[in-house]
Design an enzyme around this catalytic site. Structure first.
Site, PDB file in Angstrom:
ATOM      1  CB  SER A   7       0.563 -35.987  38.405  1.00 38.68           C
ATOM      2  OG  SER A   7      -0.558 -35.201  38.584  1.00 38.68           O
ATOM      3  CG  ASP A 162       2.162 -27.833  41.137  1.00 38.13           C
ATOM      4  OD1 ASP A 162       1.540 -28.021  42.189  1.00 38.13           O
ATOM      5  OD2 ASP A 162       2.563 -28.745  40.425  1.00 38.13           O
ATOM      6  CG  HIS A 165       1.038 -32.042  41.066  1.00 36.19           C
ATOM      7  ND1 HIS A 165       1.355 -31.224  39.953  1.00 36.19           N
ATOM      8  CD2 HIS A 165       0.429 -32.890  40.398  1.00 36.19           C
ATOM      9  CE1 HIS A 165       0.922 -31.564  39.103  1.00 36.19           C
ATOM     10  NE2 HIS A 165       0.437 -32.746  39.157  1.00 36.19           N
TER      11      HIS A 165
END
Length: 188
Positions: A7, A162, A165
């Site tokens: 990711s 978050d 990321h």
């Protein structure tokens, strides 16, 4: 160039159009020859960790790398924390060998997982060490974001809400770092 990753390379937390591979593809470094970037990274993936679309780094190699690939970039993966080191090393060795088999003339750049603390947890360091050992054994160029201090000195700006990321600024920071690395390993 084919990007194998998790990711951190998909744009999760921002958008796919803002992921560092897409930024490189759409906004090449001034004076550099434009790269055609094929990003097969998937959220949650790792060398052993199964992510989106049942993807691992090994399956991404099978999906994305071919005889026309000039550079294979492996990026990550912190998702492999907790796996037995021997199994992890075997998966890494297999992924690098598969990339070499599919694109024997391609350069290979392997970037370990970054950390967001000056005191990274032992499991993250274990993954980093395994990635480094396997990459060097495969003859790939290894880059250690932890040792180089990527992100850690500007987490508030470079990591999204978050806490995991990259933010948009973080994606541009990765783009700049990766362009420099790519320029140093890409076959002339």
């Amino acid at each position: 160039m084919v990007v194998i990753g998790d990711s951190l390379s998909t744009g999760l937390g921002t958008s796919p159009k803002d992921a560092w591979p897409n930024l490189i593809d759409n906004d090449p470094l001034e004076g550099a020859e434009p790269l055609s970037v094929h990003n097969v990274a998937q959220n949650g993936s790792g060398y052993l960790s199964v992510g989106s679309h049942k993807s691992t780094f090994g399956s991404q190699v099978q999906q994305g790398v071919d005889q026309d690939t000039d550079l294979v970039v492996f990026f990550g993966s912190e998702n492999d924390r907790g796996y037995a080191p021997e199994k992890l090393t075997n998966a890494m060795t297999d992924a690098y060998a598969a990339a070499k088999e599919k694109a024997p003339h391609a350069a290979m750049l392997v970037v370990g997982p970054p950390a967001y603390s000056h005191q990274p947890e032992a499991r993250r360091l274990s993954v980093r060490d395994a990635v480094q050992d396997a990459a060097e054994a495969a003859g790939a160029k290894f880059v250690d974001p932890i040792a180089q201090g990527w992100i850690v000195d500007d987490v508030e700006n470079l990591v999204g809400p978050d806490g995991v990321h990259p933010s948009l600024s973080g994606q541009y920071d990765l783009k700049a770092k990766m362009e420099t690395l790519i320029a140093n390993v890409l076959p002339q």
